[in-house]
Motif scaffolding. Structure first.
Motif, PDB file in Angstrom:
ATOM      1  N   PRO A   5       0.804  -1.230   0.000  1.00 22.09           N
ATOM      2  CA  PRO A   5       0.000   0.000   0.000  1.00 22.09           C
ATOM      3  C   PRO A   5       0.833   1.274   0.000  1.00 22.09           C
ATOM      4  N   GLU A   6       1.938   1.287   0.756  1.00 23.17           N
ATOM      5  CA  GLU A   6       2.765   2.489   0.812  1.00 23.17           C
ATOM      6  C   GLU A   6       3.452   2.733  -0.535  1.00 23.17           C
ATOM      7  N   VAL A   7       3.958   1.664  -1.150  1.00 20.01           N
ATOM      8  CA  VAL A   7       4.622   1.820  -2.444  1.00 20.01           C
ATOM      9  C   VAL A   7       3.617   2.241  -3.513  1.00 20.01           C
ATOM     10  N   GLU A   8       2.403   1.727  -3.440  1.00 17.24           N
ATOM     11  CA  GLU A   8       1.382   2.119  -4.411  1.00 17.24           C
ATOM     12  C   GLU A   8       0.977   3.580  -4.236  1.00 17.24           C
ATOM     13  N   SER A  77      13.951   3.316   4.573  1.00 19.45           N
ATOM     14  CA  SER A  77      13.608   4.715   4.854  1.00 19.45           C
ATOM     15  C   SER A  77      13.549   5.588   3.606  1.00 19.45           C
ATOM     16  N   GLY A  78      13.478   4.970   2.423  1.00 19.61           N
ATOM     17  CA  GLY A  78      13.497   5.756   1.197  1.00 19.61           C
ATOM     18  C   GLY A  78      12.227   6.567   0.985  1.00 19.61           C
ATOM     19  N   THR A 219       0.497   3.144   5.932  1.00 22.39           N
ATOM     20  CA  THR A 219       0.754   3.111   7.364  1.00 22.39           C
ATOM     21  C   THR A 219       2.043   3.843   7.680  1.00 22.39           C
ATOM     22  N   SER A 220       1.977   4.841   8.538  1.00 22.33           N
ATOM     23  CA  SER A 220       3.157   5.569   8.987  1.00 22.33           C
ATOM     24  C   SER A 220       3.257   5.479  10.500  1.00 22.33           C
ATOM     25  N   PHE A 221       4.416   5.041  10.989  1.00 23.17           N
ATOM     26  CA  PHE A 221       4.674   5.060  12.422  1.00 23.17           C
ATOM     27  C   PHE A 221       5.646   6.174  12.792  1.00 23.17           C
ATOM     28  N   ASP A 222       6.353   6.701  11.811  1.00 23.75           N
ATOM     29  CA  ASP A 222       7.299   7.785  12.039  1.00 23.75           C
ATOM     30  C   ASP A 222       7.424   8.558  10.728  1.00 23.75           C
ATOM     31  N   TYR A 225       8.283   7.032   6.430  1.00 23.20           N
ATOM     32  CA  TYR A 225       7.421   6.789   5.275  1.00 23.20           C
ATOM     33  C   TYR A 225       6.488   7.970   5.088  1.00 23.20           C
ATOM     34  N   VAL A 226       6.581   8.591   3.906  1.00 17.95           N
ATOM     35  CA  VAL A 226       5.667   9.661   3.525  1.00 17.95           C
ATOM     36  C   VAL A 226       5.376   9.504   2.041  1.00 17.95           C
TER      37      VAL A 226
END
Length: 275
Positions: A5-8, A77-78, A219-222, A225-226
């Motif tokens: 999901p984050e990469v998409e 962390s990219g 999903t971001s915990f810190d 990931y943005v």
């Protein structure tokens, strides 16, 4: 590490801002960001036109007008940040690209596990290093029945099977725990001991969880990931298992348990994940 999901979410942002645009300049500011490239990246990328952005599982790539691909692995962390020149000011910028539409793309990677790699593609346009990756559960070509058959043939735990990118791609620790909770399956259960309908129910749970995560921006915990605009995802507010140690299960109220399993933290409900 970002999962499907984050990469998409990142892919969609890049496709919106940086499709059908030509690379005017490229600076590689840290050698590790382009490790494995036999020839320097910048001279090969300048002048190339980006025709689109694609993804398989956690693998992301830009299709180029010379039938090659610029494959991006985000690592731990990219970040791919798009904006006006000078928008990104992080000390961890590893690669900076300027395009003819006036946009700047910065690859920011604090831990330097990610990288960019210019590579050849197959007849379908898939980068050679990603050819061993299975189709992911959101791909229109994904075959649930065939995937279930392969999963049931394994004697490994069902969680280990879910994390096997050659069987089903894009699922990492977060979404494996969430999908197993949704399907009511204990993570340590050997895959071959599950019925076909149980595996199909699990695959359906994976698809449903990932669609919900996409709608929430991942999903971001810190801050690691943005999306391409620097915004965090908020699916962490909807997690039922992962990271919920000691919290009451949303289904039965039993405290969620955390165990070390297969060199990972695994979260599950000991009462209602019984399959």
């Amino acid at each position: 590490m970002p999962e499907l999901p984050e990469v998409e979410v990142v892919r969609r942002g890049l496709a919106e801002h940086l499709s059908n645009t030509t690379v005017l300049s490229c600076e590689v500011l840290h050698a590790r960001a382009n490790r494995g490239q036999e020839s320097p990246l910048a001279p090969q990328l300048v002048g190339r036109r980006i025709t689109g952005w694609h993804r398989r599982g956690k693998f992301l790539w830009a299709a180029l007008d010379d039938d090659r691909a610029l494959m991006v692995h985000l690592g731990m962390s990219g970040q791919m940040i798009v904006g006006d020149p000078g928008t990104a000011t992080s000390p961890h910028i590893r690669i900076r690209v300027h395009c003819d539409n006036g946009r700047e793309l910065c690859f920011i990677d604090q831990r330097t596990f990610g990288r960019w790699l210019l590579c050849e593609t197959d007849a379908e346009g898939t980068p050679v290093p990603a050819q061993h990756i299975a189709l992911d559960p959101l791909d229109p070509r994904f075959n649930e029945l065939e995937t279930a058959r392969k999963m049931r043939a394994s004697k490994a735990s069902i969680k280990s099977v879910l994390l096997n990118q050659s069987l089903i791609s894009g699922v990492g620790n977060i979404y494996a725990d969430e999908s197993l909770w949704a399907a009511g399956i204990k993570p340590t259960r050997p895959a071959y001991r599950l019925r076909r309908r149980d595996i199909l129910n699990l695959i359906s749970a994976v698809q449903e969880v990932m669609h919900r995560a996409l709608a929430a921006g991942g999903t971001s915990f810190d801050s690691l990931y943005v999306n391409v605009n620097g915004a965090s995802g908020y699916f962490s507010r909807s997690l039922n298992a992962y990271g919920q140690t000691g919290e009451p299960c949303a289904r039965c109220g039993t405290p969620i348990r955390r165990v070390a399993f297969a060199n990972r933290s695994t979260h599950y409900c000991p009462s209602c994940q019984t399959l």
